[in-house]
Write an enzyme that holds these catalytic residues in place. Structure first.
Site, PDB file in Angstrom:
ATOM      1  N   LYS A  11       4.169  14.111 -86.143  1.00 30.19           N
ATOM      2  CA  LYS A  11       3.149  13.773 -85.134  1.00 30.19           C
ATOM      3  C   LYS A  11       2.727  12.296 -85.230  1.00 30.19           C
ATOM      4  O   LYS A  11       3.009  11.628 -86.226  1.00 30.19           O
ATOM      5  CB  LYS A  11       1.953  14.709 -85.320  1.00 30.19           C
ATOM      6  N   TYR A  51       1.817  22.071 -75.321  1.00 32.00           N
ATOM      7  CA  TYR A  51       0.763  22.872 -75.947  1.00 32.00           C
ATOM      8  C   TYR A  51       0.033  23.754 -74.921  1.00 32.00           C
ATOM      9  O   TYR A  51      -1.126  24.115 -75.129  1.00 32.00           O
ATOM     10  CB  TYR A  51      -0.218  21.967 -76.684  1.00 32.00           C
ATOM     11  N   ASN A 114      -2.582  16.406 -87.894  1.00 33.21           N
ATOM     12  CA  ASN A 114      -2.121  17.115 -89.096  1.00 33.21           C
ATOM     13  C   ASN A 114      -0.632  16.916 -89.394  1.00 33.21           C
ATOM     14  O   ASN A 114       0.029  17.795 -89.928  1.00 33.21           O
ATOM     15  CB  ASN A 114      -2.513  18.590 -89.040  1.00 33.21           C
ATOM     16  N   HIS A 117       4.418  19.413 -86.836  1.00 36.79           N
ATOM     17  CA  HIS A 117       4.426  20.704 -86.134  1.00 36.79           C
ATOM     18  C   HIS A 117       5.537  21.575 -86.696  1.00 36.79           C
ATOM     19  O   HIS A 117       6.572  21.071 -87.123  1.00 36.79           O
ATOM     20  CB  HIS A 117       4.682  20.458 -84.640  1.00 36.79           C
ATOM     21  N   GLU A 128      11.008  25.302 -77.684  1.00 38.25           N
ATOM     22  CA  GLU A 128      10.552  23.952 -78.044  1.00 38.25           C
ATOM     23  C   GLU A 128      11.730  23.001 -78.249  1.00 38.25           C
ATOM     24  O   GLU A 128      11.647  21.826 -77.888  1.00 38.25           O
ATOM     25  CB  GLU A 128       9.668  24.031 -79.292  1.00 38.25           C
TER      26      GLU A 128
HETATM   27  P1  GTP Z   1       1.498  23.439 -84.751  1.00 36.45           P
HETATM   28  O1  GTP Z   1       2.613  23.569 -85.727  1.00 36.45           O
HETATM   29  O2  GTP Z   1       1.244  22.009 -84.345  1.00 36.45           O
HETATM   30  O3  GTP Z   1       1.648  24.367 -83.563  1.00 36.45           O
HETATM   31  O4  GTP Z   1       0.195  23.861 -85.558  1.00 36.45           O
HETATM   32  P2  GTP Z   1      -0.273  25.321 -85.981  1.00 36.45           P
HETATM   33  O5  GTP Z   1       0.681  26.349 -85.458  1.00 36.45           O
HETATM   34  O6  GTP Z   1      -0.526  25.278 -87.443  1.00 36.45           O
HETATM   35  O7  GTP Z   1      -1.656  25.423 -85.232  1.00 36.45           O
HETATM   36  P3  GTP Z   1      -1.967  25.880 -83.725  1.00 36.45           P
HETATM   37  O8  GTP Z   1      -0.696  26.179 -83.001  1.00 36.45           O
HETATM   38  O9  GTP Z   1      -3.027  26.891 -83.781  1.00 36.45           O
HETATM   39  O10 GTP Z   1      -2.609  24.550 -83.120  1.00 36.45           O
HETATM   40  C1  GTP Z   1      -1.794  23.532 -82.571  1.00 36.45           C
HETATM   41  C2  GTP Z   1      -2.351  22.179 -82.961  1.00 36.45           C
HETATM   42  O11 GTP Z   1      -3.624  22.012 -82.348  1.00 36.45           O
HETATM   43  C3  GTP Z   1      -2.638  22.032 -84.448  1.00 36.45           C
HETATM   44  O12 GTP Z   1      -1.529  21.679 -85.214  1.00 36.45           O
HETATM   45  C4  GTP Z   1      -3.658  20.920 -84.438  1.00 36.45           C
HETATM   46  O13 GTP Z   1      -3.021  19.655 -84.244  1.00 36.45           O
HETATM   47  C5  GTP Z   1      -4.470  21.259 -83.200  1.00 36.45           C
HETATM   48  N1  GTP Z   1      -5.632  22.099 -83.508  1.00 36.45           N
HETATM   49  C6  GTP Z   1      -5.643  23.419 -83.863  1.00 36.45           C
HETATM   50  N2  GTP Z   1      -6.893  23.861 -84.059  1.00 36.45           N
HETATM   51  C7  GTP Z   1      -7.701  22.803 -83.807  1.00 36.45           C
HETATM   52  C8  GTP Z   1      -9.112  22.613 -83.823  1.00 36.45           C
HETATM   53  O14 GTP Z   1      -9.898  23.529 -84.103  1.00 36.45           O
HETATM   54  N3  GTP Z   1      -9.566  21.357 -83.501  1.00 36.45           N
HETATM   55  C9  GTP Z   1      -8.743  20.333 -83.178  1.00 36.45           C
HETATM   56  N4  GTP Z   1      -9.254  19.135 -82.859  1.00 36.45           N
HETATM   57  N5  GTP Z   1      -7.412  20.469 -83.150  1.00 36.45           N
HETATM   58  C10 GTP Z   1      -6.895  21.679 -83.456  1.00 36.45           C
HETATM   59 MG    MG Z   2       1.328  26.423 -83.448  1.00 34.02          MG
END
Ligand code: GTP
Ligand code: MG
Length: 139
Positions: A11, A51, A114, A117, A128
């Site tokens: 990212k 997303y 973070n 992905h 994806e």
């Molecule tokens: P990905 O591998 O990026 O899909 O992450 P994930 O599967 O661990 O998490 P998820 O799919 O639930 O969320 C996608 C992305 O949204 C996360 O990786 C974060 O970058 C962002 N994100 C998730 N939860 C939050 C939140 O509560 N606040 C904010 N600001 N960003 C969030």
């Molecule tokens: Mg995810």
């Protein structure tokens, strides 16, 4: 696509901080083979499409703006049990809760920024991968 593949992208925060080499080294040392890789940048619109599953969430607008804020490194990776093993390697979404030694623990800045992905299912890994790499290309 075979079920031994997953999709990832490094990212914008991690690319900006110069962590690409270290992250790829850790991925390869964990036994993943890079099937496809490139450097690109999403528009806010395409970032929102990627997303789209999160479009009702309160963080959606910030997330799509952040993901379009700089270059990213999308990759297709191959390994036995790729999806689950890769999620383990990257650690929890919130780096504060990620296990020691995981990529997010080492390199993520925040819950949003973070570092990396990882696809959450074989089906999404294929969707994806096709989002970033032409399906007609052979890897
Ligand atoms: P990905 O591998 O990026 O899909 O992450 P994930 O599967 O661990 O998490 P998820 O799919 O639930 O969320 C996608 C992305 O949204 C996360 O990786 C974060 O970058 C962002 N994100 C998730 N939860 C939050 C939140 O509560 N606040 C904010 N600001 N960003 C969030
Ligand atoms: Mg995810």
């Amino acid at each position: 696509m075979a079920t031994n593949r997953t999709f990832t992208m490094i990212k914008p925060d991690a690319v900006e901080s110069g962590y690409v080499g270290a992250i790829i080294k850790q991925i390869e040392e964990a036994g993943f083979r890079i099937v496809a890789i490139k450097k690109t940048q999403l528009t806010t619109e395409r970032s929102g499409q990627f997303y789209a599953v999160h479009r009702e969430r309160p963080f959606y607008n910030d997330l799509r703006t952040y993901m379009a804020s700089g270059p990213i490194i999308p990759m297709i990776l191959e390994k036995e049990n790729a999806v689950a093993d890769f999620r383990k390697l990257i650690g929890a979404t919130n780096p504060a809760q990620a296990e020691e030694g995981t990529i997010r623990k080492l390199y993520a800045k925040s819950m949003e920024a973070n570092a990396i992905h990882g696809s959450d299912s074989d089906e999404n890994a294929e969707i994806e991968s096709n989002f970033f790499f032409a399906t007609t290309e052979q890897y």
